[in-house]
Design an enzyme around this catalytic site. Structure first.
Site, PDB file in Angstrom:
ATOM      1  N   HIS A  52      23.415   4.814   0.456  1.00 18.69           N
ATOM      2  CA  HIS A  52      23.786   3.529  -0.141  1.00 18.69           C
ATOM      3  C   HIS A  52      23.579   3.589  -1.649  1.00 18.69           C
ATOM      4  CE1 HIS A  52      19.452   2.953   0.351  1.00 18.69           C
ATOM      5  NE2 HIS A  52      19.499   1.853  -0.383  1.00 18.69           N
ATOM      6  N   ASP A  56      17.414   4.099  -6.636  1.00 20.86           N
ATOM      7  CA  ASP A  56      16.413   5.065  -6.176  1.00 20.86           C
ATOM      8  C   ASP A  56      17.004   6.048  -5.154  1.00 20.86           C
ATOM      9  OD1 ASP A  56      16.435   2.728  -4.432  1.00 20.86           O
ATOM     10  OD2 ASP A  56      14.644   3.515  -3.457  1.00 20.86           O
ATOM     11  N   HIS A  57      18.297   5.895  -4.842  1.00 22.34           N
ATOM     12  CA  HIS A  57      18.972   6.806  -3.909  1.00 22.34           C
ATOM     13  C   HIS A  57      20.094   7.601  -4.576  1.00 22.34           C
ATOM     14  CE1 HIS A  57      17.007   4.999  -0.293  1.00 22.34           C
ATOM     15  NE2 HIS A  57      16.751   4.103  -1.220  1.00 22.34           N
ATOM     16  N   HIS A 108      21.065  -3.844   4.829  1.00 25.71           N
ATOM     17  CA  HIS A 108      20.321  -3.652   3.573  1.00 25.71           C
ATOM     18  C   HIS A 108      21.302  -3.748   2.404  1.00 25.71           C
ATOM     19  CE1 HIS A 108      17.227  -2.094   0.885  1.00 25.71           C
ATOM     20  NE2 HIS A 108      18.021  -1.106   0.532  1.00 25.71           N
ATOM     21  N   HIS A 168      11.643   6.012   2.573  1.00 28.22           N
ATOM     22  CA  HIS A 168      10.416   5.528   1.919  1.00 28.22           C
ATOM     23  C   HIS A 168       9.190   5.727   2.808  1.00 28.22           C
ATOM     24  CE1 HIS A 168      12.194   3.370  -1.574  1.00 28.22           C
ATOM     25  NE2 HIS A 168      13.216   3.206  -0.762  1.00 28.22           N
TER      26      HIS A 168
HETATM   27 FE    FE Z   1      15.299   2.623  -1.405  1.00 27.89          FE
HETATM   28 ZN    ZN Z   2      17.788   0.530  -0.943  1.00 25.02          ZN
END
Ligand code: FE
Ligand code: ZN
Length: 260
Positions: A52, A56-57, A108, A168
């Site tokens: 996604h 942070d990805h 999400h 995570h």
């Molecule tokens: Fe994340």
């Molecule tokens: Zn996320």
């Protein structure tokens, strides 16, 4: 194949999947730890998989793609900061001798996908980004509770011995909440002790086993009488709402949002 969880930021894992001298990385939010691991182990990057669009990805995708030329796969409905092959539910492709199946898991984010490797040895592997965590699930930012519940249902239907690679390290704090929901769940108590021991040694609690998650993760158990009852009590749900799977799931997610 070998699975390595590269720690990044405060609690992310960038999953590196290694086969001989080749590797695939999932959700590289930062390029530096990936480039370092490739250099240290003399690995060539074959592909980059993105679940996604959150920073942070995807933060390291462009740099890694430019440095290695690795092909990028990402969700068809989202933006990825590099040229990429858009994938969605029903798509499958081969990387490093593995079949990778794409699952749509919105909730999400609106276009979130997961990658499932049914033939991985010794057991199937799931890269689920921020959809399913050990003991929890991602916050619902762009989708609806109904979508998130359906996404988790589709993951829950995978084989019980699937290794779940979440993005995570949230496990122990998730389990504190899970114990507030199901204080007398014996498997949950045992799993909490196990995960606390791992963290005390600085080890990841992941990958998680899907079969364990079905026994301890309240977001996969929202239809169980004990969970339903605890949520109804906490949120003051009406008798009618208590029979509505989505209403119970939504109230459970809201409870977790406020839980300290
Ligand atoms: Fe994340
Ligand atoms: Zn996320």
């Amino acid at each position: 194949m070998k699975l390595i969880a590269l720690p990044a930021f405060s609690d992310n894992y960038l999953w590196l999947w290694q086969q001989d001298q080749m590797a695939v990385v999932v959700d590289p939010g930062d390029a530096a730890p990936v480039l370092q691991a490739l250099a240290e182990q003399g690995l060539t990057l074959a592909a980059i998989l993105v679940t996604h669009h959150h920073a942070d990805h995807v933060g390291g995708v462009r740099e890694l793609h430019l440095a290695t030329g690795a092909q990028v796969f990402g969700p068809a409905l989202e933006e990825v900061p590099a040229p990429f092959s858009p994938v969605m539910q029903g798509d499958a492709f081969d990387v490093l001798g593995q079949t990778v199946q794409v699952l749509d898991v919105p909730g999400h984010t609106a276009g979130h996908v997961a990658y499932y490797l049914p033939n991985a040895q010794p057991s199937p592997v799931l890269f689920c980004g921020d959809t399913l965590f050990s003991g929890g699930c991602g916050r619902i930012f762009e989708g609806t509770p109904a979508q998130m519940l359906a996404s988790l249902d589709s993951l829950a239907g995978l084989p019980a011995h699937t290794q779940v690679c979440c993005a995570h390290e949230y496990t122990v704090s998730n389990l504190r909440f899970a114990l507030a929901v199901e204080p007398s769940n014996a498997e949950l108590q045992t799993y909490m002790a196990h995960c606390q021991q791992l963290r005390a040694k600085g080890l990841p609690t992941l990958p998680a086993q899907l079969g364990t998650e079905l026994q301890i993760n309240p977001f996969l158990r929202a239809r169980y009488p004990d969970v339903r009852h605890a949520v109804a009590l906490h949120a003051g749900l009406s008798a009618l709402e208590q029979t509505d799977d989505v209403a119970v799931f939504a109230a459970l997610r809201e409870w977790k949002n406020d839980f300290r």
